[in-house]
Design an enzyme around this catalytic site. Structure first.
Site, PDB file in Angstrom:
ATOM      1  N   HIS A  67      -0.118   2.442 -16.762  1.00 36.60           N
ATOM      2  CA  HIS A  67      -0.848   1.517 -17.626  1.00 36.60           C
ATOM      3  C   HIS A  67      -2.341   1.469 -17.321  1.00 36.60           C
ATOM      4  CE1 HIS A  67       0.075  -1.366 -14.277  1.00 36.60           C
ATOM      5  NE2 HIS A  67      -1.119  -1.820 -14.587  1.00 36.60           N
TER       6      HIS A  67
ATOM      7  N   ASP B  87       6.048   3.779 -14.736  1.00 36.68           N
ATOM      8  CA  ASP B  87       4.692   3.248 -14.616  1.00 36.68           C
ATOM      9  C   ASP B  87       3.906   3.970 -13.521  1.00 36.68           C
ATOM     10  OD1 ASP B  87       2.491   1.784 -15.290  1.00 36.68           O
ATOM     11  OD2 ASP B  87       3.039   0.011 -14.121  1.00 36.68           O
TER      12      ASP B  87
ATOM     13  N   SER C 252      -4.015  -2.802  -9.894  1.00 32.10           N
ATOM     14  CA  SER C 252      -2.968  -1.872 -10.321  1.00 32.10           C
ATOM     15  C   SER C 252      -3.290  -0.441  -9.953  1.00 32.10           C
ATOM     16  CB  SER C 252      -2.771  -1.942 -11.829  1.00 32.10           C
ATOM     17  OG  SER C 252      -2.012  -3.057 -12.171  1.00 32.10           O
TER      18      SER C 252
END
Length: 475
Positions: free
Chosen positions: A203, A236, A318
């Site tokens: 992402h 992910d 992230s």
């Protein structure tokens, strides 16, 4: 447990670990599982819900047959919060934290402005305090004692947080992804090998996948253009490669996430809210935490059996490394559970001490596949399971998505004798309480692995040995 992901949307603040979507005026933070199906089967395929092409007769059911609409939309009642779309107090759903917009644009600009104002105010307070203290010393004749050494003279052993950070920081990068329309956000990554491959979250780079712009900046300020080598939406995980990579890259040492214990010290490195090269510490709070997250657009979902940590993780963290006390990478910071109160006037969620990381053993396998083939490979059992929220197990549905068979003919589940209506309650020694938990656990394995499945049929427990099959790609 729900977590928020830095999404690929064009949001305000920098992208960050998946956080359950912030729900406006969300109630007190409670970890409640969102209601509704995730739309993905035990082999990683998503069912097509009503309104989508090839609607499955039963929403919340996924099929083992290839489904072009994969991945499925997140559960309607599970708010995901990146950038603020209403997040429930917990549960499975987690959304990607939205990436931060260009400076001065949208809410991202406001975040920076408010943050700077807070820092300036702090500086003014400190200056005023110094002046008052100085005047007081002169009037009373009091004196102060200063240390004989400064910070640079202090010895920091390799095992200290400062020692670990000093060694790991040079091998981490702040990633900026921008789509062809100029939208994007910020995340983190770390050096995987000497060839210039950087591992991060899917992402984080999603905006730059189709012709967008991607850059990676080291703590020294040196910036490199990069390209996406491969990305796995379900896991992910993504791998990018630096263009004209330097010859002196130092890959971070990968640890063994299977040997991590609850209570072990953790160190997270990232760019929370765009503040690059930030180091935070904590411990492993739990292992094998089932987490589902989405990109906030309602079109994609990821599943993991995560490492939970209380090290502070925020939007922008992230893709960054979660390290152990020796500086070995044990996970990739990917999601956070949030209360829905964004802070800084942005409505964007922040850390409340519930962060989730993809175990490095799984991420390493995925990264190697992406570097080798450019596509992810998922393990599967070849059966559609209900993704409705429950605590009774993962039930094989009576019908698969789009009218496909609920148990793939000749597939792993069929060969093991599993049938529609069977409720899977354990995979090896791991308790299975729902469809999403089963998917996350299956994906910790590789195709060809043999697992023991415990299931209930007609009120009686049975066991079956299943050799996991494989599915290539996200679609």
């Amino acid at each position: 447990m729900s977590t928020e992901n830095e999404g690929t949307a064009v949001p305000p603040a920098p992208s960050a670990p998946p956080v359950p979507v912030d729900a406006p005026a969300a109630p007190a933070p409670q970890a409640q599982a969102p209601q509704g199906p995730y739309g993905q089967d035990a082999q990683g395929q998503a069912p097509q819900g009503p309104g989508a092409s090839g609607d499955a007769p039963h929403p919340g059911v996924s099929s083992s047959a290839p489904d072009p609409s994969w991945p499925p939309p997140p559960p309607p009642t599970a708010p995901y919060g990146d950038g603020g779309s209403g997040s429930g107090p917990g549960g499975w759903g987690s959304s990607y934290q939205q990436p931060a917009p260009k400076s001065g644009r949208g809410r991202g600009g406001l975040v920076a402005a408010v943050l700077v104002a807070a820092l300036v105010a702090g500086g003014m307070g400190g200056g005023l305090g110094y002046v008052l203290a100085k005047d007081n010393d002169e009037s009373t004749g009091s004196t102060t004692v200063s240390a004989s050494t400064n910070g640079g003279d202090v010895k920091r052993d390799p095992g200290t947080t400062a020692g670990v950070a000093a060694k790991a920081l040079p091998s981490t990068v702040t990633i900026e992804a921008e789509s062809t329309s100029g939208e994007g956000g910020t995340g983190t990554g770390f050096v995987f090998d000497k060839q210039g491959h950087i591992v991060t979250n899917n992402h984080v780079v999603a905006d730059a996948v189709d012709g967008g712009k991607l850059t990676a900046t080291f703590p020294t300020g040196k910036k490199y253009d990069a390209e996406v080598v491969g990305h796995a939406q379900g896991y992910d995980v993504a791998v990018i490669k630096l263009k004209n990579a330097p010859s002196d890259l130092k890959p971070l040492t990968l640890g063994d996430s299977d040997k991590v214990a609850v209570g072990d010290s953790t160190i997270a490195i990232g760019a929370p809210f765009g503040l690059s090269d930030t180091v935070t510490t904590g411990i492993i709070s739990a292992k094998n935490r089932p987490v589902a997250s989405s990109d906030g657009s309602g079109s994609q979902a990821s599943y993991m059996s995560a490492l939970q940590t209380d090290a502070s993780i925020n939007p922008g963290n992230s893709g960054g490394p979660l390290l152990d006390a020796r500086g070995n990478v044990i996970g990739i910071n990917s999601a956070i559970q949030s209360t829905g109160n964004g802070g800084f006037g942005t409505g964007q969620s922040g850390s409340i001490g519930l962060g989730f990381a993809i175990p490095i053993n799984q991420a390493k396998y995925v990264a190697q596949e992406l570097i080798k083939n450019g596509k992810p490979v998922y393990a599967k059992i070849g059966a559609s399971v209900s993704l409705d929220d429950s605590s009774d197990g993962a039930q094989i549905t009576d019908q698969g998505a789009g009218g496909a068979a609920p148990v793939e003919p000749g597939g792993p589940a069929a060969k093991a004798g599993l049938k529609p209506g069977d409720v899977i309650i354990k995979l090896d020694d791991r308790v299975i309480d729902s469809g999403p938990t089963l998917i996350g656990e299956i994906w910790t394995h590789q195709p060809g692995d043999k697992v023991t499945i415990t299931y209930e049929r007609g009120g009686k427990q049975r066991t079956a040995e299943v050799t996991l099959g494989s599915r290539v790609g996200d679609n």
